[in-house]
Design an enzyme around this catalytic site. Structure first.
Site, short mmCIF file in Angstrom:
data_model
loop_
_atom_site.label_atom_id
_atom_site.label_comp_id
_atom_site.label_asym_id
_atom_site.label_seq_id
_atom_site.Cartn_x
_atom_site.Cartn_y
_atom_site.Cartn_z
CB VAL A 1 -0.97 0.00 1.21
CG1 VAL A 1 -1.76 1.31 1.26
CG2 VAL A 1 -1.92 -1.19 1.13
CE LYS B 1 -7.89 -2.96 7.39
NZ LYS B 1 -7.68 -3.15 5.98
CD GLU C 1 -13.21 6.69 2.50
OE1 GLU C 1 -13.75 7.77 2.74
OE2 GLU C 1 -13.83 5.60 2.54
N GLY D 1 -2.20 -15.85 -4.24
CA GLY D 1 -1.85 -14.62 -3.52
C GLY D 1 -3.06 -13.82 -3.05
CD GLU E 1 -2.55 -11.14 4.25
OE1 GLU E 1 -1.33 -11.28 4.45
OE2 GLU E 1 -3.08 -10.11 3.81
CG ASP F 1 -10.32 -7.75 7.18
OD1 ASP F 1 -9.46 -6.90 7.46
OD2 ASP F 1 -11.02 -7.69 6.14
CE LYS G 1 -11.59 -4.58 5.72
NZ LYS G 1 -11.43 -5.61 4.68
N1 HSE Z 1 -7.63 -8.94 3.77
C1 HSE Z 1 -8.65 -8.02 3.40
C2 HSE Z 1 -9.57 -8.65 2.37
C3 HSE Z 1 -8.14 -6.74 2.82
O1 HSE Z 1 -9.38 -9.80 2.00
O2 HSE Z 1 -10.50 -7.99 1.97
C4 HSE Z 1 -7.65 -5.82 3.85
O3 HSE Z 1 -8.62 -5.54 4.79
#
Ligand code: HSE
Length: 445
Positions: A19, A110, A134, A192, A195, A206, A210
Site C-alpha cells: 500500500v 481497521k 478512509e 496470492g 494471506e 477483518d 470494518k
Molecule cells: N484482507 C482483506 C480482504 C483486505 O481480503 O478484503 C484488507 O482488509
C-alpha cells in the site's frame, strides 16, 4: 499568496509495503491533478521501514529513509503521518505518539481503530488533529466519506456489506466450481489472494473490524469490536451453497449493522441473500456495501476492497482532506465518527440471542414417515413460521437405496433465542441424524 504557492505539506510514511508504494506512486504520478484539487502540494519526504534498502529503492534518492518511525514523529517539519504498519501493537503506540506530537494521522488500520478507536479519537480531539481512515474500510470504496458526509441528512437504518475480498473470492469459487472450502483456500493462497495466515479473513475478524467502524459512524456509537458477533466461513459446506442456489439465494459473508428499537445489531456471518439483489452478484475479491437511509432509500457502493493503488486512492483522499482542512478551526472539521463527540449515543449493541432474522436450516434426516411433521411441529411450537421447504430425494442425496435425506427449511423472521431453543429440540429427535446446519438469511429489501 495563492494557496498553491505555499510549500507542500510534508508527509511521513510509516511502513512501505504494497500500500505504501501505491501511495508514493499515485501521489507522484497524479501530483498536478492533486495539487489542483488540494490547493497545495503534498509530498512524502520521509519513510520509515525496517528494510531501508527496499524502502529507498521504492521511493528513490530524494526521500529520506529511516529505520526508526520515531525519527519521523520527532521531525517538526512533518505535518502528516501515514501509518501503514498494521495491527495494534507498535502501530498503536506510534499513532498515539504522532497525535501527541501534533501530527495529523492517516491510517488504513481497521483492527487498530475497531479496538482502540475510542482512545485514539479522544486523543486526536484533545490535540486538535485529524485521524483519517478512509482506507480502513472497503479499501478504495469511499464508504467512510459517503456515510459521514454524503448521507449526513439521513437516519441510517442499516448497512450490509461484503467487506472482505478474500472470503468473497473463496465463496465465489466454491459456488462456481462446486469445490470445498479447504481446496479453494489453498488455491486462494497459491494465487496470492489469501494471506499465508488467513485467520482474520476466513474467521470473519477483518470484516468485523470494518463493520464495527461503519456501525460507529452510522449510528454515532463508540467503536465496540468486543460486542460484535463474529462468524467466518470455515464451516460452510459447498452443499449449502448449492441448495441455497436452488432456492434462489447466494451465500455471502456479510458485515451487518442495523438500528432496531432495542439497540444496534453488529454482526458478521455467512448469510443467504436473494440472488436477484445486485450485491448478490459481487464476485471474486470485490467488495460492496449497501446502506439504507430513511431519506435516500437504498444505496450501493462497489469496488476493490484491497490492493496497492485502490487502497492508495483512499489514503490520498484523506491526505487531500487534511490539506484542505488543517488550517480550519477543529470544530468545523467533519467529526471523526460523523457525530459530534459530545452527541454520541449509548445505544446498546445487542447480543446475538436478541437479534431478529430469518434462517436456512439443513437437517440430515431418516427418510421415514412423520419426520417432516415432527420437525415443522417443533418450529410451530416455538412460534417460528416457515417460508419454504425443500426435500431432496433420498437416492439423490445418499445414493441408490439410501434411507437418509436432506430437509431444507427457510423460515420467516424470529428471535435467535427462539431458534436456538427450537434447534436444540430438533437436534434431539432420533430421526435427525447429524448436526443441523443453520445459516442466517437476509432479504436486504
Ligand atoms: N484482507 C482483506 C480482504 C483486505 O481480503 O478484503 C484488507 O482488509
Amino acid at each position: 499568496m495563492k494557496l498553491s504557492n505555499l510549500p507542500p505539506l510534508q508527509v511521513g510514511l510509516l511502513g512501505i509495503g504494497v500500500v505504501g508504494s501505491g501511495v508514493f506512486n499515485v501521489l507522484t504520478r497524479n501530483q498536478e491533478e492533486i495539487l489542483r484539487r488540494a490547493g497545495r502540494g503534498i509530498e512524502i519526504t520521509m519513510v520509515a521501514d525496517l528494510d531501508t534498502a527496499r524502502a529507498q529503492a521504492a521511493v528513490g534518492p530524494s526521500v529520506k529513509v529511516v529505520n526508526d518511525a520515531r525519527a519521523i514523529i520527532a521531525n517538526p517539519d512533518i505535518d502528516i503521518v501515514i501509518e501503514l504498519i498494521g495491527g495494534y501493537g507498535i502501530a498503536r503506540q506510534l499513532v498515539m505518539e504522532a497525535i501527541e506530537a501534533g501530527k495529523h494521522v492517516v491510517t488504513a488500520n481497521k483492527a487498530l481503530l475497531a479496538v482502540h478507536g475510542t482512545e485514539i479519537f479522544a486523543a486526536a480531539h484533545r490535540k486538535g488533529v485529524m485521524v483519517a481512515f478512509e482506507a480502513a474500510v472497503a479499501g478504495g470504496i469511499p464508504i467512510i466519506k459517503a456515510l459521514r458526509e454524503g448521507l449526513t441528512a439521513n437516519r441510517i437504518e442499516w448497512i450490509a456489506g461484503i467487506i472482505n475480498g478474500t472470503t468473497n473470492f473463496i465463496l465465489s469459487e466454491m459456488r462456481d466450481k462446486g469445490l470445498g472450502f479447504d481446496v479453494v483456500l489453498k488455491e486462494a493462497q497459491r494465487l496470492g489472494y489469501a494471506e499465508a495466515d488467513p485467520t482474520f479473513d476466513i474467521e470473519g475478524v477483518d470484516a468485523a473490524h470494518k463493520a464495527t467502524i461503519m456501525s460507529a459512524i452510522a449510528f454515532g456509537i463508540p467503536v465496540q469490536f468486543d460486542k460484535a458477533h463474529v462468524e467466518g466461513i470455515t464451516k460452510l459446506d459447498a452443499l449449502d451453497i448449492k441448495y441455497a442456489e436452488q432456492l434462489g439465494y447466494r451465500i455471502k459473508l456479510l458485515g451487518i449493522t442495523k438500528r432496531v428499537a432495542s439497540g444496534v445489531e453488529l454482526r458478521v456471518h455467512p448469510s443467504l441473500i436473494p440472488a436477484k439483489r445486485l450485491i448478490a452478484n459481487v464476485e471474486g475479491a470485490m467488495n460492496a456495501v449497501m446502506v439504507q437511509g430513511d431519506a435516500v432509500g437504498t444505496t450501493l457502493y462497489y469496488g476493490k476492497g484491497a490492493g496497492s493503488e485502490p487502497t492508495a486512492s483512499a489514503v490520498i483522499a484523506d491526505l487531500v482532506d487534511i490539506t484542505r482542512l488543517h488550517t480550519a478551526d477543529a470544530a468545523q472539521r467533519v467529526p471523526h465518527l460523523a457525530f459530534q463527540p459530545d452527541a454520541m449515543s449509548d445505544a446498546r449493541v445487542l447480543p446475538m440471542s436478541e437479534v431478529v432474522t430469518s434462517y436456512y436450516l439443513r437437517l440430515k434426516v431418516a427418510d421415514e414417515a412423520g419426520v417432516l411433521a415432527r420437525v415443522t411441529g417443533l418450529l410451530a411450537d416455538a412460534g417460528i413460521s416457515i417460508d419454504a421447504v425443500l426435500q431432496r430425494e433420498a437416492d439423490e442425496v445418499g445414493g441408490e437405496g439410501s434411507t437418509q435425506t436432506d430437509l431444507i427449511i427457510l423460515t420467516h423472521d424470529c428471535v435467535e433465542d427462539s431458534m436456538n431453543k427450537a434447534m436444540a429440540k430438533m437436534q434431539a429427535l432420533p430421526s435427525v441424524l447429524a448436526p443441523i446446519t443453520r445459516i442466517r438469511k437476509e432479504e436486504l429489501a
